[in-house]
Scaffold this active site. Sequence first.
Site, mmCIF file in Angstrom:
data_model
loop_
_atom_site.group_PDB
_atom_site.id
_atom_site.type_symbol
_atom_site.label_atom_id
_atom_site.label_comp_id
_atom_site.label_asym_id
_atom_site.label_seq_id
_atom_site.Cartn_x
_atom_site.Cartn_y
_atom_site.Cartn_z
ATOM 1 C CE LYS A 1 -3.763 -2.090 2.705
ATOM 2 N NZ LYS A 1 -4.716 -2.594 1.750
ATOM 3 C CD GLU B 1 -4.937 5.965 4.162
ATOM 4 O OE1 GLU B 1 -3.949 5.871 3.422
ATOM 5 O OE2 GLU B 1 -6.079 5.573 3.858
ATOM 6 C CG HIS C 1 -12.398 -2.107 7.636
ATOM 7 N ND1 HIS C 1 -12.855 -0.839 7.415
ATOM 8 C CD2 HIS C 1 -11.891 -2.106 8.893
ATOM 9 C CE1 HIS C 1 -12.624 -0.101 8.483
ATOM 10 N NE2 HIS C 1 -12.058 -0.848 9.394
ATOM 11 N NE ARG D 1 -7.475 -9.696 -5.510
ATOM 12 C CZ ARG D 1 -8.594 -9.171 -5.062
ATOM 13 N NH1 ARG D 1 -9.721 -9.294 -5.748
ATOM 14 N NH2 ARG D 1 -8.623 -8.485 -3.931
HETATM 15 P P1 ADP Z 1 -7.881 -4.051 2.501
HETATM 16 O O1 ADP Z 1 -6.781 -4.176 1.496
HETATM 17 O O2 ADP Z 1 -7.569 -4.698 3.808
HETATM 18 O O3 ADP Z 1 -9.218 -4.405 1.956
HETATM 19 P P2 ADP Z 1 -8.328 -1.242 2.007
HETATM 20 O O4 ADP Z 1 -7.217 -0.294 2.004
HETATM 21 O O5 ADP Z 1 -8.870 -1.677 0.686
HETATM 22 O O6 ADP Z 1 -7.924 -2.513 2.886
HETATM 23 O O7 ADP Z 1 -9.513 -0.666 2.871
HETATM 24 C C1 ADP Z 1 -10.634 -1.425 3.188
HETATM 25 C C2 ADP Z 1 -11.741 -0.542 3.674
HETATM 26 O O8 ADP Z 1 -11.321 0.245 4.792
HETATM 27 C C3 ADP Z 1 -12.231 0.475 2.672
HETATM 28 O O9 ADP Z 1 -13.191 -0.068 1.807
HETATM 29 C C4 ADP Z 1 -12.801 1.547 3.566
HETATM 30 O O10 ADP Z 1 -14.091 1.187 4.007
HETATM 31 C C5 ADP Z 1 -11.897 1.541 4.760
HETATM 32 N N1 ADP Z 1 -10.832 2.575 4.662
HETATM 33 C C6 ADP Z 1 -9.595 2.411 4.134
HETATM 34 N N2 ADP Z 1 -8.901 3.571 4.208
HETATM 35 C C7 ADP Z 1 -9.698 4.481 4.806
HETATM 36 C C8 ADP Z 1 -9.575 5.866 5.188
HETATM 37 N N3 ADP Z 1 -8.452 6.557 4.965
HETATM 38 N N4 ADP Z 1 -10.632 6.475 5.759
HETATM 39 C C9 ADP Z 1 -11.769 5.792 6.000
HETATM 40 N N5 ADP Z 1 -11.956 4.514 5.680
HETATM 41 C C10 ADP Z 1 -10.930 3.839 5.087
#
Ligand code: ADP
Length: 675
Positions: free
Chosen positions: A120, A204, A239, A296
Site C-alpha cells: 500500500k 492516513e 472492512h 486481479r
Molecule cells: P484491505 O486491502 O484490507 O481491503 P483497504 O485499504 O482496501 O484494505 O480498505 C478497506 C476498507 O477500509 C475500505 O473499503 C474503507 O471502508 C476503509 N478505509 C480504508 N482507508 C480508509 C480511510 N483513509 N478512511 C476511512 N476509511 C478507510
Amino acid sequence: MANLKINKILIANRGEIACRIIRTAKRMGIECVAIYSDADSSAQHVQLADEAWHIGNSAAKDSYLKADKILQIAKSSHANAVHPGYGFLSENADFAEACALNNIIFIGPPKDAILAMGSKSEAKIIMTKANVPLVQGYHGEDQSKSLLQTEADKIGYPVLIKATAGGGGKGMRVVENSSDFLDSLNSCKREALSSFGDDKVPVEKYLTKPRHVEIQMFADNHGNAIHLFERDCSVQRRHQKVIEEAPAPGLSVETREQMGQVAITAAKAIGYRGAGTVEFLYDEDGSFYFMEMNTRLQVEHPVTEMITGLDLVEWQIIVANGMQLPLKQQELSINGHAFEARIYAEDPNNNFLPATGRVSYMGLPQLSDNVRVDSGIISGDSVSIYYDPMIAKLIVWDKDRASALARLRGALADFHVAGLTTNIEFLHQLASNDAFNDADIDTHFLDKHGEELCDISTSVTPEILAAAGLEVMLEQSVESTESSADQFSPWNEKSGWRLNEDNHHLIEFQHGDNLFSVMAHFRESHSRDDQHSKHKTFLFEIDGKEYQVSGYLKANKIHLNIDGHQLTISCSRDGSKLVLFKNASNWALEIKDNSLAELDQEEQANLTAPMPGTIIDVLVNAGDNVEAGQALIVMEAMKMEHTIKAHKNMQVSEVLYAVGDLVDEGAELISFEEE
Ligand code: ADP
C-alpha cells in the site's frame, strides 16, 4: 474470434470463482484443468473441469498456495495458461514470474505491476508521482514510532493505521486521539507481522463518512486502456464487502469520468495489463482518493458484467492472448443497475462469526437474464474450516436501482439454504432497509444500521406448525409407499392400521429452546381429485385450537390449506431436521425422535398386528434390546410375508404370541419396557 493461443487453462483456485472461470473458458472452446485439495475431491469445480489433479492436504498452504506443485501440474497436463482467480496466488508476483519462466501464460498483470501494487505504501508513492489524488497521510520508509506519532498528530485525528501488506480489512486500526496512538500502532504492527510477515504501516487521515467506490479497468499489450465504470461497495462489515452495486448511486457523469481517467492513469503508471480494480474513497463533498489497486479479477466483477453485457473472464483471456481489447471507451455504456449479495455461512447475530458444516439443502431462485447465481456448492456439499465461508453470490439486474433492489429482495426470499446458519435473512433485511433503499450509504452503514438488520427473530406460528406437521405426516406416508421394500409393515401404513376410532399422532418440534406440538388426527379426503394424488387431510390440534389442514408435498414445497387458506411453504428435510422457508425467514425444527410414528401414551410401548394372519417367525426374546429398524416378528397374511420391525430402540418386555399362532388385526404382539 481470431485463433486463440490459449487452448488449455489450469485454474489455480477453487469454489465459485473456479466454476465461473471454467464456464467462460469452455464456452470459448478451451480445455480446463482443475486442482483440488483433500477437502475438495468431489467439489463442483472438480466436476465441471475437463480434468482435475489432486494437489495436497486441505489447508490452503498445503494445496492452493503450493505454487511449485501447481506449475508442475500445469506442465504435466499440458496447460498453456494459468488463471489464478482471486485470493490464493492471484497477487503473488513470484508465481506470475514462475509461470512466465515456464512458458505458461499467467492470466493477470505482469509481475512488476503486481509488485508495485502489492504494498500500500509503495503504491501510494507511485500514485503521488502520477498525480493521482491520495488521502493525506504518511507512507514513508522511516517507521520509528515517534515519527509515526508526529505524522499522525500532523494529519489530525481520527487517523487510520493499516498494514502496508494487508488485505481483507485485516491489520487496520482507527485511532481517535493522540494519546491512543502508540497502543494502536503496537497492536497493528503485531497483527501485521503475524498475518503478513511485514510490520510496515502507513498512517492516513481517516475519513468519517466515505463511500467505497472502485473502478474496473482493463488494459491490453497494445497501449489501450479503458474503464468499465464503477462499483459501489460501501456496505461492509469489518472492512469487508457485503453487498455491491453498479453503477454507484448518485455519482455524477463528471465524477465517473474523472475517476475512470484516474484509474487509467494509475494503471498506465505501472505498465498494467489485464483486468484491474482501482479502489477509491469517495468523500461526502464529492472528492475522491486513491486507496489501492487490486491486480486481479474481483469477487464483485459480475455487477459490472450485468451493466455492460460483457464477460470479463473472456476479456482477460483475450488480453492474455496478446490481442487488443474488444471495445473502445466510447463504445461502452452503462445499462440499468445491478446488485451482488454475498451469501455467507455466518451468523449475523453473533458478529458475523463464520459457520461451517454441510449444506444439506440449497434451493435457488428462478435463474434468468435478471437473476444470476455464481456458486461452487450444491446441496450436500460442505463449507469447511479451510476456506472462505462464501456459499454463493446472488447477482440481479434491472432497469434502475429500485427495480433491481426489488428483484434482489425477491431472489433472496427464494434462496434457501439448510444445514448451517447463513446471512440470507440479514441480506434481505438490508435490501428492505429504508436508508439502503434511499442509497443513504457509506462505509459505516452497518455500524449505524447493523443492529436493526440483525434483529432477526422468527416466531413459530400455528401456520408454521401446521406446515411442519403436514410435512411430517406426508413424508411418512411417502416413505411407506415409495421407499420401503416392506410395504405392508405397520410402521409404513400410518393412516389406519391401528384401527383406533380416531387415529392420531403426536408430533413434537424443537425450535431453539422451545418445544412445540401438533396433534394430528387423520381425516378422509373427500375431493375426487385427491383420490389420485398424494393429497391428504388432517385435523391438527395446535396450542389448544383445531385446524382443518390438507395438502401435499412436491419438490421441496409444502402445498397446504389451513381452514380454507392456501399457501406454499418451501422446506428441506434431512433426517429429523426440518427447515421451513418463507419470505427470506427460515425455521429450523428438530422433529423429536419419540414423536415420529408415535401414538397415544397407552399404546406407545407396544406393537400390534397390522392385519389378521399367522405368526411364522419370532426373532426376539423377552429382555432383548432391539434397535430401530430391527426385524421382530414375521407374519403371513393375505398370502404374503410381512416383517414387522422396531420403530425405535427399545427393550422387549414380553413376546405375546408364538410361531403358528393366529392373531387378529390390532392384537398386541410384543410389549416393550417403558423408558
Ligand atoms: P484491505 O486491502 O484490507 O481491503 P483497504 O485499504 O482496501 O484494505 O480498505 C478497506 C476498507 O477500509 C475500505 O473499503 C474503507 O471502508 C476503509 N478505509 C480504508 N482507508 C480508509 C480511510 N483513509 N478512511 C476511512 N476509511 C478507510
